[in-house]
Design a protein around this motif. Structure first.
Motif, mmCIF file in Angstrom:
data_model
loop_
_atom_site.group_PDB
_atom_site.id
_atom_site.type_symbol
_atom_site.label_atom_id
_atom_site.label_comp_id
_atom_site.label_asym_id
_atom_site.label_seq_id
_atom_site.Cartn_x
_atom_site.Cartn_y
_atom_site.Cartn_z
ATOM 1 N N GLY A 131 0.823 -1.201 0.000
ATOM 2 C CA GLY A 131 0.000 0.000 0.000
ATOM 3 C C GLY A 131 0.854 1.247 0.000
ATOM 4 O O GLY A 131 2.089 1.178 -0.042
ATOM 5 N N GLY A 152 0.633 5.874 0.961
ATOM 6 C CA GLY A 152 -0.065 7.026 1.497
ATOM 7 C C GLY A 152 0.868 8.209 1.543
ATOM 8 O O GLY A 152 2.097 8.056 1.465
ATOM 9 N N MET A 174 -4.050 7.539 0.193
ATOM 10 C CA MET A 174 -4.053 6.306 0.981
ATOM 11 C C MET A 174 -4.636 5.196 0.114
ATOM 12 O O MET A 174 -5.737 5.324 -0.429
ATOM 13 C CB MET A 174 -4.920 6.471 2.233
ATOM 14 C CG MET A 174 -4.263 7.244 3.346
ATOM 15 S SD MET A 174 -3.162 6.259 4.367
ATOM 16 C CE MET A 174 -4.277 5.091 5.106
ATOM 17 N N ARG A 175 -3.904 4.098 0.005
ATOM 18 C CA ARG A 175 -4.362 2.998 -0.839
ATOM 19 C C ARG A 175 -3.717 1.703 -0.381
ATOM 20 O O ARG A 175 -2.519 1.652 -0.134
ATOM 21 C CB ARG A 175 -3.962 3.278 -2.297
ATOM 22 C CG ARG A 175 -4.402 2.246 -3.289
ATOM 23 C CD ARG A 175 -5.915 2.210 -3.382
ATOM 24 N NE ARG A 175 -6.370 1.235 -4.326
ATOM 25 C CZ ARG A 175 -7.451 1.365 -5.046
ATOM 26 N NH1 ARG A 175 -8.200 2.442 -4.940
ATOM 27 N NH2 ARG A 175 -7.822 0.423 -5.867
ATOM 28 N N THR A 176 -4.515 0.656 -0.275
ATOM 29 C CA THR A 176 -4.007 -0.690 -0.039
ATOM 30 C C THR A 176 -4.172 -1.465 -1.332
ATOM 31 O O THR A 176 -5.226 -1.399 -1.970
ATOM 32 C CB THR A 176 -4.789 -1.390 1.093
ATOM 33 O OG1 THR A 176 -4.651 -0.624 2.297
ATOM 34 C CG2 THR A 176 -4.281 -2.799 1.336
ATOM 35 N N THR A 202 -5.753 -6.345 1.113
ATOM 36 C CA THR A 202 -6.769 -5.765 1.996
ATOM 37 C C THR A 202 -7.080 -6.738 3.138
ATOM 38 O O THR A 202 -6.893 -7.943 3.016
ATOM 39 C CB THR A 202 -8.055 -5.423 1.231
ATOM 40 O OG1 THR A 202 -8.558 -6.601 0.625
ATOM 41 C CG2 THR A 202 -7.809 -4.351 0.177
ATOM 42 N N ALA A 240 -3.741 -0.477 5.947
ATOM 43 C CA ALA A 240 -4.233 0.905 6.049
ATOM 44 C C ALA A 240 -4.093 1.428 7.477
ATOM 45 O O ALA A 240 -3.690 2.584 7.676
ATOM 46 C CB ALA A 240 -5.678 0.990 5.574
ATOM 47 N N LEU A 295 -1.873 4.594 8.361
ATOM 48 C CA LEU A 295 -2.538 5.744 8.970
ATOM 49 C C LEU A 295 -1.878 6.092 10.306
ATOM 50 O O LEU A 295 -1.613 7.266 10.589
ATOM 51 C CB LEU A 295 -4.025 5.467 9.156
ATOM 52 C CG LEU A 295 -4.849 6.585 9.786
ATOM 53 C CD1 LEU A 295 -4.753 7.871 8.966
ATOM 54 C CD2 LEU A 295 -6.299 6.152 9.939
ATOM 55 N N ALA A 349 -13.353 3.644 3.704
ATOM 56 C CA ALA A 349 -12.357 4.651 4.077
ATOM 57 C C ALA A 349 -12.896 5.536 5.193
ATOM 58 O O ALA A 349 -12.194 5.809 6.178
ATOM 59 C CB ALA A 349 -11.979 5.492 2.865
#
Length: 162
Positions: free
Chosen positions: A70, A72, A87-89, A94, A99, A103, A131
């Motif tokens: 991922g 971000g 932000m991306r997985t 997943t 994430a 974060l 999200a």
């Protein structure tokens, strides 16, 4: 981050990324494509590779061995306010806590920089509900538009006091 049963995994690492790898370019292309598919053009605020290279943006990738899990970014809006971007997985990773780990890393970095507030914009369509739930679980609250954003029925704005 949890491992899938029966698989040997190395410890995932979060590092500043220079945005030159083909895997990160592919993940961001997928990200932009899905954002465009779920938001009107004038309400799509995701950044492309060029924009993510701006000096006010720090971009991280999450990797496990050679696998990209991922990404971000943190954009400095001013000396006391940052914005989460991109932000991306990766789809195949997943549900593993990618994430959440990223974060947490971004929030910790914002605090280390002395920011008093961390904000973000995400979509309002059902596609963006996961999200929104992630950010809410980590203390973000809905807020009015910030920085250069304007009120938009296709956008949701969230902030976290640090």
């Amino acid at each position: 981050m949890s491992s899938r049963t029966g698989e040997q995994r190395t410890t995932p690492r979060i590092t500043v990324d220079d945005l030159t790898g083909s895997d990160i370019a592919a993940l961001l292309a997928t990200h932009l494509s899905e954002m465009r598919a779920n938001s009107p053009d004038d309400s799509m605020h995701a950044l492309d590779l060029s924009a993510l290279r701006h000096p006010d943006i720090t971009f991280w990738s999450v990797r496990e061995g050679s696998d990209l899990l991922g990404c971000g970014a943190l954009k400095q809006l001013d000396a006391s306010h940052g914005e989460i971007k991109s932000m991306r997985t990766a789809a195949e990773h997943t549900g593993r806590g990618v994430a959440t780990a990223l974060l947490t890393h971004i929030v910790d970095e914002a605090r280390a920089r002395g920011y008093r507030r961390l904000s973000l914009e995400t979509g309002a369509a059902p596609y963006y509900l996961p999200a929104q739930r992630l950010y809410t679980r980590h203390g973000f609250a809905f807020c009015p538009p910030f920085a250069d954003y304007a009120e938009d029925p296709h956008s949701v704005f969230m902030t976290l006091a640090l």
